[in-house]
Write a protein that holds these residues in place. Structure first.
Motif: not given
Lengths: 333, 320
Positions: B36-37, B191-196, B198-202
């Motif tokens: 999640s961000i 950033l939204l695309e990358l989060r989806e 790569r399942n990034l936490t930000m």
């Protein structure tokens, strides 16, 4: 063109270049707009659009490498006479600044001299432009600080810039800009460096002062939210030219130029539905040394057609609504 | 709490200076769920940058714990922290000053890979090429220097650089603030695309609440180093239960000339972090200040799932 009585500033076909001869870069290609007396015109655009160069040209403050190539800057003085600012010499400009036109800048810290008290710096305007005694000068400075709502004005006049917060410094800049009672105030991104809560205070203050002092304001900003809040009229700039001008309601309700439409679609608004994505403008602003022929926005425009390579100029598409697009996308926001 | 990648407990950072102690971050606790961000908002001097850096131990916390994927990183030695940083990266505000002008873009992005001895030279080249494509640039951009790129492109380079070590967690410190709005929208969507993907936490640090409202799942609002309110974005945006958040929300100029200008005006400036007010630190500017606000720091007032307000008058003012 005749300048109508209710117009305080009319800029027609302003072109500004930097450098000499073949190496001249044209920073302003065609800037035209009109500002009504007592009104606020927002000049809006992104980095490199030429909005700050426009304000420097109006103030006669272009750097040595820059010069006005052509165009008229008709300014109506408080006595009703109209002067073309482009034809003024240095002495003429000195007389015009202060009581005629004054300017406040974005960064109050770097625009104020750290070695003098703020009272001295505000008073300097009177020293240059009005013949008043030093006692009268001190009194006017304190009145001015009170007008911009600085608490403890008499004591604050003796403060140095570093002793004040960012918001207070911007109030000092406004006091300095207004002390000679200018007919036209040019405000170049006056709230951009401030936090939103302080920005709200400064915008409220500027609105109140405009009413009280009957000023016209040229408000330069990149923020469409600030435009919506402050402007009566809006001129949108892109790559050194005005691409759209309209009244503020008309501009937001019936956005005509694809660039303005793209700008509005890029803003994260509070009324976006969850999961709704912004629609950015693809690509980036072209270099002024390599502008496409015809419409400068065409390479990034989703409506672009082959005929967009033909020259285009700002034309009235509806009453008071000008757009520099060969098509007309009225209300297609 | 659901699976939290980051758990911050009682985090405090004070700086001793010649003029006294700066209370930059005081007793902040929150979790960031995996994938999640979390937005971190506040005005200049609120301590948001210090908090972001303390999470990566780029500044050493004065006290408190930071548990990253179960490990308290505040107790790690230099070697342990170095290994942990592979998984924790940062994107800075100013893409001009944060990229070494003497290095080619390819070397800038590969720097972390090289430092950790990952892959052969050829592997790293392929990886850089893939990263450049992923952030919307071209593989042949790796041979150019940063000055050849626009502000938006440089920020994409900064993002590619942060992604190179395949981190789980990224701190983005005012990463879109210096960009024009049309370019800002491009980077936010990236950033939204990358989060989806790569399942990034930000942790996304910003002063612009509308950007945070767009991008983040949750928001933490900071004032003078203390948490004022934290919760799911749409709750904090539409049903805020703290006078400071409400004032901040109402101060954003809306791109709508018909929007009612009924603001909660805040008087004065943020007080000095050298001498924060007693009790609730916001009370000196709060339109709803009462006697009880001067004594005792407000505790968290729970307003339902993960929504907390640090105001003693929450119930009375907002009926929660």
């Amino acid at each position: 063109m005749q300048t109508p009585d209710d117009t305080i500033l009319s800029v027609e076909g302003l072109r500004v270049g930097f450098g000499r001869g073949a190496a001249t870069v044209t920073a302003l290609r065609d800037v035209s707009f009109t500002l009504g007396r007592g009104k606020t015109l927002a000049l809006v655009g992104e980095s490199g659009s030429g909005k700050s160069v426009t304000s420097l040209a109006l103030m006669g403050l272009l750097p040595p490498s820059g010069r006005i190539l052509s165009g008229r800057l008709n300014f109506r003085r408080s006595d009703g006479t109209v002067v073309d600012l482009a034809g003024l010499d240095a002495a003429g400009y000195r007389a015009m600044r202060g009581p005629g036109i004054s300017m406040i800048f974005q960064e109050p810290m770097s625009s104020l001299n750290p070695l003098f008290t703020v009272g001295d710096q505000i008073g300097e305007m009177l020293l240059l432009h009005e013949n008043v005694s030093s006692a009268q000068r001190d009194k006017r400075v304190i009145e001015m600080l009170e007008l911009v709502e600085i608490p403890g004005a008499a004591a604050r006049a003796k403060s140095y810039p570093h002793e004040l917060s960012g918001g207070m410094r911007q109030r000092v800049m406004i006091a300095m800009g207004l002390i000679c009672n200018p007919a036209l105030l040019i405000a170049d991104e006056p709230t951009t460096a401030l936090d939103v809560t302080i920005q709200a205070q400064i915008l409220d203050l500027m609105r109140r002062l405009q009413k009280e002092l009957d000023m016209s304001i040229l408000f330069i900003t990149h923020d469409m939210g600030v435009v919506a809040e402050m402007a009566d009229q809006v001129a949108v700039m892109y790559a050194g030219a005005v691409v759209e001008q309209a009244g503020v309601l008309d501009l937001f309700d019936h956005t005509r130029h694809p660039y303005t439409q793209g700008l509005l679609a890029s803003i994260p608004r509070d009324d976006l539905v969850d999961g709704e994505r912004l629609v950015p403008i693809p690509g980036s602003v072209p270099s002024l040394t390599a502008l496409p022929s015809g419409c400068a926005f065409a390479p990034r425009c989703s409506h672009a057609q082959p005929e967009c390579h033909r020259p285009v100029s700002l034309e009235e598409k509806a009453s008071g609504h000008l757009s520099a697009c060969i098509f007309d996308f009225a209300g297609a926001a | 709490m659901t699976d939290a990648l980051l758990q911050i407990r009682n985090l405090t950072k004070r700086f001793d200076t010649a003029s006294g102690t700066v209370h930059a971050v005081e007793d902040v606790s929150f979790d960031i769920p995996r994938g999640s961000i979390m937005g971190l908002v506040g005005e200049s001097g609120s301590g948001k940058t210090t908090l972001g850096r303390a999470l990566l131990r780029l500044v050493e916390p004065t006290s408190g714990q930071i548990r990253f994927d179960g490990t308290d990183i505040t107790t790690l030695d230099a070697k342990g922290m170095r290994d942990m940083r592979r998984r924790m990266q940062i994107i800075f505000q100013d893409p001009v000053s944060s990229l070494n002008p003497r290095l080619k873009v390819g070397d800038l992005i590969a720097e972390g890979l090289r430092a950790f001895g990952i892959g052969t030279r050829r592997d790293r080249r392929d990886r850089v090429a893939a990263l450049l494509e992923e952030v919307g640039l071209n593989a042949d951009h790796m041979n150019r220097y940063p000055h050849a790129f626009s502000g938006g492109q440089r920020q994409r380079i900064g993002i590619a650089r942060a992604l190179a070590l395949e981190p789980d967690f990224i701190v983005a410190d005012e990463s879109v603030s210096a960009l024009d709005v049309s370019i800002q929208a491009q980077v936010l969507n990236l950033l939204l695309e990358l989060r989806e993907k790569r399942n990034l936490t930000m942790l996304f640090i910003a002063h612009d609440l509308s950007v945070v409202n767009y991008l983040c799942d949750q928001v933490a609002v900071l004032y003078l180093g203390r948490l004022m309110e934290i919760g799911p974005t749409n709750r904090v945006q539409r049903a805020s239960a703290h006078p400071y958040t409400r004032a901040l929300n109402s101060a954003i100029p809306q791109p709508d000339p018909r929007a009612a200008r009924n603001r909660t005006p805040l008087q004065g400036d943020i007080p000095s972090p050298l001498a924060p007010p007693s009790g609730c630190v916001f009370r000196t500017r709060c339109p709803h200040v009462a006697d009880l606000c001067a004594t005792g720091v407000p505790d968290a007032h729970l307003l339902g799932a993960h929504h907390q307000s640090y105001c003693k008058r929450t119930e009375e003012l907002y009926g929660h």
